[in-house]
Design a protein around this motif. Structure first.
Motif, short mmCIF file in Angstrom:
data_model
loop_
_atom_site.label_atom_id
_atom_site.label_comp_id
_atom_site.label_asym_id
_atom_site.label_seq_id
_atom_site.Cartn_x
_atom_site.Cartn_y
_atom_site.Cartn_z
N HIS A 258 22.29 13.58 31.92
CA HIS A 258 21.17 13.71 32.84
C HIS A 258 20.08 14.53 32.13
O HIS A 258 20.31 15.11 31.08
CB HIS A 258 21.57 14.47 34.11
N CYS B 111 15.45 14.20 37.72
CA CYS B 111 16.26 13.75 36.58
C CYS B 111 15.39 12.85 35.72
O CYS B 111 14.75 11.94 36.22
CB CYS B 111 17.49 12.99 37.06
N GLU C 269 16.58 11.43 32.65
CA GLU C 269 17.35 10.59 31.74
C GLU C 269 18.04 9.55 32.61
O GLU C 269 18.72 9.91 33.59
CB GLU C 269 18.43 11.40 30.99
N TYR C 270 17.88 8.29 32.27
CA TYR C 270 18.47 7.25 33.11
C TYR C 270 19.98 7.44 33.18
O TYR C 270 20.65 7.50 32.15
CB TYR C 270 18.14 5.86 32.59
N CYS C 271 20.49 7.55 34.41
CA CYS C 271 21.92 7.88 34.54
C CYS C 271 22.65 6.92 35.46
O CYS C 271 23.84 7.11 35.74
CB CYS C 271 22.07 9.31 35.04
N HIS D 237 19.48 6.89 39.80
CA HIS D 237 18.67 7.80 38.97
C HIS D 237 17.35 8.20 39.65
O HIS D 237 16.96 9.36 39.66
CB HIS D 237 18.41 7.14 37.62
N MET E 83 17.60 11.01 42.15
CA MET E 83 18.30 12.23 41.75
C MET E 83 17.30 13.37 41.66
O MET E 83 16.48 13.43 40.75
CB MET E 83 18.98 12.00 40.39
CU1 CUA Z 1 20.56 11.86 36.56
CU2 CUA Z 1 18.95 10.21 35.99
#
Ligand code: CUA
Length: 182
Positions: A104, A139, A141-143, A147, A150
């Protein structure tokens, strides 16, 4: 070995640029205390909730006996926990981040809070928020599919309000902290 004068010139230019960049990094690190926002400290993501430091009860804002502030937060699909925290402005705050699952990123708009939260590592950064207000934590960062959703909230309150609220409960905010003011 023959080196064309023009090529030699470009070799010097590129070496000079490399030297300049290293110089800028060194100067900001040594004199302005600006460092890459992470330290190499490992942690087992699978047993975070059982760990001493990141057990659920220990998350959030902690005021150390010497008045220092440490915030511990867990990033997990899909949120930052605890969901709401309150911290003072104009105060050095150390954030310690861990991930429960995947990679993340934490980004707090209008501030310099931005770091990756790599599973297996503790991401630590120290910052000061100059302006009180309500800020989202996002967030970056692609998670996974959630996402976009988030996020959580940080409320930055004026330092004097914070000090007032914590003087009564702590009694250790003043100079040496060994007076009991009940
Ligand atoms: Cu955690 Cu995108």
């Amino acid at each position: 070995m023959h080196i064309d004068p023009l090529e030699r010139k470009w070799v010097y230019v590129s070496l000079g640029m490399a030297g300049l960049f290293v110089g800028v990094i060194l100067i900001t690190a040594l004199f302005n205390d600006i460092n890459a926002p992470s330290n190499v400290e490992t942690i087992n993501s699978a047993t975070l909730h059982l760990s001493k430091e990141f057990a659920e009860d220990n998350l959030g804002v902690e005021v150390k006996p010497d008045g220092k502030l440490v915030v511990r937060m867990v990033a997990a699909r899909y949120g930052f926990f605890p969901r709401d925290i309150e911290v003072p402005a104009d105060t050095r705050i150390t954030f310690r981040w861990v991930s429960l699952d995947v990679l993340h990123g934490v980004h707090m708009p209008m501030t310099n809070m931005s770091t990756m939260v790599v599973p297996g590592f503790v991401a630590e950064l120290t910052t000061v928020f100059p302006k009180p207000g309500k800020y989202p934590l996002l967030c970056n960062e692609y998670c996974g599919r959630g996402h976009d959703h988030m996020w959580s909230n940080v409320t930055v309150i004026a330092k004097q309000h914070w000090d007032k609220a914590h003087q009564t409960s702590q009694g250790t905010e003043s100079v040496d902290g060994d007076e009991e003011n009940e």
